[in-house]
Scaffold this active site. Structure first.
Site, short mmCIF file in Angstrom:
data_model
loop_
_atom_site.label_atom_id
_atom_site.label_comp_id
_atom_site.label_asym_id
_atom_site.label_seq_id
_atom_site.Cartn_x
_atom_site.Cartn_y
_atom_site.Cartn_z
CB VAL A 1 -0.95 -0.02 1.21
CG1 VAL A 1 -1.68 1.29 1.31
CG2 VAL A 1 -1.92 -1.16 1.08
CB ALA A 2 3.93 2.15 1.87
CD GLU B 1 -2.28 4.06 -3.58
OE1 GLU B 1 -1.57 5.08 -3.50
OE2 GLU B 1 -2.22 3.14 -2.76
CG ASP C 1 2.42 30.10 -43.15
OD1 ASP C 1 3.27 29.44 -43.76
OD2 ASP C 1 1.23 29.79 -43.06
CG ASN D 1 0.05 6.53 -0.71
OD1 ASN D 1 0.85 7.28 -0.14
ND2 ASN D 1 0.36 5.30 -1.04
CG ASP E 1 0.97 12.77 -0.46
OD1 ASP E 1 1.08 13.66 0.42
OD2 ASP E 1 1.89 12.01 -0.78
#
Ligand code: ATP
Length: 865
Positions: free
Chosen positions: A279-280, A284, A326, A705, A709
């Site tokens: 998980v750390a 995600e 151009d 996460n 974050d």
């Protein structure tokens, strides 16, 4: 029942209740109610539920689901519930982000939707193609998309490409005659045009007979497929990185698990370690944050005049190293004004024609006759070069109607940028004349006679030299020069390209088109930014060089060449030549493709502008094809990846600066997320190696996460440009974002946060309360990662960047802090998130420790710089 192609225009005018003057505004509402908008109905959009469920397809989510099952198996029901809740919240966020990104792309698409020129109430106007109705009179010209099905009622050499409908790739000649056969295939309905085809040559007036789903393309009932935006290279490489990281972590988990079992530790504990580690480690939020930042970036760029059609282009923009632009209208103002004339061996100011002189009068009239532009009630329609000529006539109190009614146009060969000529035929008293205007150097070889005050005579070599010198003198001053020539025709014949020879010279027109005020500064910015600006123009070499010098693109005349010279050399030789050239004059669209390829072979990322129908292949070949929003053809807009709403070169440079900023910001967001994750991983690994109990519950890591974050990561993503983005060299297109230096700083900053977290953990462990220790470690990690967002805004110290220059970071940190405090102090939440009660002293410890890494990093930067 007859088909539309069997009917005469008058029958159709009656049937559709319209006329050459187009629909009457009073009938528009009822027609709209009856026929709706001219759109193909999109296939059913994905429902929200489907989008929501799709969020669970992610590999990372699979890992988390496995983690929740393990948690459940080991009896940690709270963790399972929270993981599931967090997964649902994550999927909800993913859904919102998906819907938002789609809406943002849709609004960009609407901004770049095509327009059509129609006649309504007798007035020529431009409307969004979506608003075209059956009965509308639409004017088509080269470069237009046909917006709906219609019957050609007036035709001037119209050629159409119908490959989107019939698969036939050759251009098809159209006519306006009635077709008597009743049952003929689409491809033979030569007096009809069909929605979705593209006008490659000529022009026509068309009566619209069917719109939207009533068109041939609509009938094939090809419901538009929902075109999905592909992932950008950055997203693909991040996804790939995420997968590799996950697999690596799973391998480590397995090793820890086996070693722990070997050491005789309870299976449950080792399982929980593995889950926490997984998980750390898993980033995600990474992929969605990149999408959000790119989508927000495109919105900002659209406000500043650059509509980016694909998210992918935002990334490429940042690494553009060559801009091929151009001249006319992009670097210059495209506000042409006739300055001087050359006729009968003398140079005159624009107001010095003498209309009692037949030659002067013929010259002035012809400039309006061989001309498609028009100025009606102050409304200028057409090419600025031609508008300048109509204005010249009006300065002598001659209206375009007066001239054009006196000498009706019988036939024409439209202007195209390959030939650089335009021709029309008219009846003058008893004779028929072909009048041609165009590039002097193209026409000079086709002239055999000259008109002078003494009458018509053969052209001598001296005459030719004098005309050449006059042309050169005008061009050296940056003036755009056109020659006007004519020839008598034996009878009223249809003309073709073969007739554009054996002319009589009449005169030259020199017009001024000053550079845009911002061009010189933008060119200077480009050069400072390591980007080479290159002018590619259909205009004369001397004119182009004069303008290029004025704005700083060209220093030395040897840096300019003509298209013809490109024809003489091989691709290999061109590759060696391009770095030395800044101005390409008299080019055709084919030259443009070769120039782009040559640069690309040298490893450069090329942005190229284009406006004509023939520019589409070069626009597609370029890494960033840029179309002109105002003067560009619909075809060029379709082929490009970016559209300038103001046609301005300076806007391209601004867009590149934006592209660079967005890329830099994304890199900072990634650094923020990955260094935070590193701290989580290291803390878990350290505890495992030291034989300490698990410092965090999986829910703690998920909370950080996914929740606390994410907000700072987005806030960093929308940071304003820092320092001068246009002072650095362009980034290499294939340069990986995850460089060694980048990884090193992620690791070192991650280590600092780990140390702070572990100190907090030890403080807790020393009290003998495992839960308190875990709460302190979690809170410190969470807060330290929030503060760490200040370190991720760039390489400079925050004092230099400005503590308050991005208010979103503050909102993000305060929100994160509020959520953390809510978990710590609101009872139902604290029991769900498995945290224990803390004292004010603990809170002070958490704050102090969480701030420490940021203070250290900032001090280091201040000392280092
Ligand atoms: P750029 O490629 O930078 O937009 P441009 O507008 O000069 O430059 P073209 O429109 O391809 O490029 O024109 C090329 C040449 O053709 C001009 O230099 C001029 O001599 C001639 N020309 C341009 N417009 C017309 C016109 N409407 N009728 C006849 N000749 C034209």
């Amino acid at each position: 029942m007859k088909n539309y192609f069997n009917k005469t225009s008058n029958e159709l005018f009656n049937e559709f209740n319209t006329s050459n003057d187009g629909l009457d505004s009073s009938s528009l509402d009822s027609l709209r109610n009856k026929h709706g908008f001219n759109e193909l109905i999109e296939s059913e959009r994905k429902s929200l539920i489907v989008i929501f469920l799709e969020q669970f397809k992610d590999f990372i989510v699979g890992v988390l689901l496995a983690a929740s099952i393990v948690s459940f198996a080991v009896g940690n029901k709270e963790s399972t519930i929270v993981i599931l809740i967090v997964l649902i919240v994550n999927a909800l966020l993913g859904t919102i982000q998906h819907v938002k990104a789609e809406a943002s792309l849709k609004s960009l698409k609407a901004l770049s939707a095509p327009n059509s020129k129609v006649i309504r109430n007798g007035v020529k106007i431009e409307i969004p193609s979506k608003e075209v109705l059956p009965g509308d009179i639409v004017l088509l010209e080269a470069g237009d998309f046909v917006a709906a099905d219609g019957r050609v009622i007036e035709n001037f050499s119209l050629q159409v490409n119908e490959s989107s409908l019939t698969g036939e790739s050759l251009n098809i000649d159209k006519h306006s005659e009635v077709i008597t056969d009743e049952d003929i295939p689409l491809a033979d309905r030569k007096n009809m045009v069909f929605s979705g085809s593209l006008v490659t040559y000529g022009r026509a007036t068309v009566l619209i007979t069917g719109t939207g789903m009533d068109t041939e393309i609509g009938k094939i009932a090809q419901l538009l497929k929902n075109t999905q935006e592909k992932k950008t290279p950055l997203q693909i490489s991040l996804d790939d990185f995420g997968k590799k990281l996950t697999i690596g972590i799973l391998a480590i988990c397995l090793v820890i698990f086996l070693v722990d079992i070997y050491r005789g530790l309870p299976i449950i504990d080792s399982l929980m370690f593995s889950v926490a580690l997984a998980v750390a480690a898993v980033p995600e939020a990474l992929s969605s944050i990149v999408t959000i930042v790119l989508a927000l970036g495109t919105q900002k760029m659209a406000h500043e005049g650059a509509i980016v059609k694909k998210l992918k282009s935002v990334e490429s923009l940042g690494s553009v190293s060559i801009i091929c632009s151009d001249k006319t209208g992009t670097l210059t103002q495209n506000k042409m004004k006739v300055k001087e004339l050359y006729i009968d061996n003398s140079t005159l100011k624009s107001n010095e024609l003498n209309l009692s002189n037949d030659l002067h009068s013929f010259f002035l009239n012809s400039l309006t006759l061989c001309n498609d532009s028009s100025i009606k009630s102050g409304n200028e329609i057409g090419d600025p070069t031609e508008i300048a000529l109509v204005k010249l006539a009006s300065e002598y109190s001659k209206t375009e109607e007066e001239i054009r009614d006196s000498y009706k146009r019988l036939s024409e060969i439209p202007f195209d940028s390959d030939r650089k000529l335009m021709s029309t035929t008219h009846k003058f008293n008893s004779s028929y004349r072909l009048i041609t205007k165009g590039a002097v150097d193209v026409l000079l070889n086709r002239i055999n006679h000259i008109e002078t005050s003494e009458g018509l005579r053969d052209l001598t070599p001296e005459d030719r030299t004098i005309i050449e010198t006059a042309n050169e003198n005008f061009s050296k001053r940056g003036l755009r020069v056109l020659a006007l020539v004519y020839k008598n025709l034996p009878a009223e014949t249809d003309i073709s390209l073969k007739d554009e020879f054996d002319y009589t010279f009449v005169g030259l027109v020199a017009m001024i088109d000053p550079p845009r005020e911002e061009s010189a500064k933008a060119v200077e910015d480009c050069k400072a930014a390591g980007i080479k600006p290159v002018m590619i123009t259909g205009d004369h070499k001397i004119t182009a060089s004069a303008i290029a010098k004025e704005i700083g693109i060209l220093q030395n005349d040897s840096e300019a060449i003509e298209g013809i010279e490109i024809d003489k050399i091989s691709d290999e030789q061109l590759k060696e030549l391009v770095p030395k050239i800044s101005v390409y004059a008299r080019v055709t669209p084919e030259h443009k493709i070769r120039i782009v390829r040559a640069w690309q072979d040298l490893g450069m990322i090329v942005a190229m502008t284009g406006d004509g129908v023939n520019d589409a292949p070069a626009l597609k070949q370029a890494d960033i094809g840029i179309a002109m929003g105002i003067t560009g053809t619909e075809v060029s807009k379709d082929a490009s990846s970016m559209i300038l709403t103001d046609d301005n070169f300076a806007t391209i440079v601004k867009a590149i600066a934006n592209g660079r900023n967005i890329y830099a910001n994304i890199k900072n967001s990634i650094k923020f997320l990955l260094s935070g994750n590193t701290a989580g991983i290291l803390s878990v690994l350290y505890s495992s190696v030291m034989g300490l109990p698990l410092p965090f519950e999986p829910v703690h890591l998920l909370f950080i996460n996914l929740v606390t974050d994410s907000l700072p990561a987005i806030a960093i993503g929308v940071d304003k440009p820092k320092g001068d983005l246009l002072k650095e060299k362009p980034r290499k297109a294939n340069a990986s974002i995850l460089t060694k230096d980048f990884m090193k700083s992620i690791l070192s900053e991650g280590v600092l946060i780990t140390i702070a977290t572990m100190i907090a953990y030890y403080i807790g462990l020393n009290t003998g309360d495992r839960h308190l220790a875990s709460t302190l470690a979690f809170s410190t990690l969470c807060l330290a990662r929030l503060f760490h967002s200040f370190n991720c805004r760039g390489k400079e110290s925050i004092l230099k960047i400005g503590l308050f220059t991005n208010q979103y970071i503050w909102y993000a940190i305060l929100t994160g802090l509020a959520l953390l405090l809510a978990i710590l102090f609101i009872t139902p939440l604290s029991s769900l998130f498995l945290v224990s009660t803390i004292t004010l002293t603990n809170l002070a410890q958490i704050f102090g420790l969480a701030l420490a890494p940021t203070i250290l990093i900032q001090c280091y930067r201040i000392i280092k710089n």
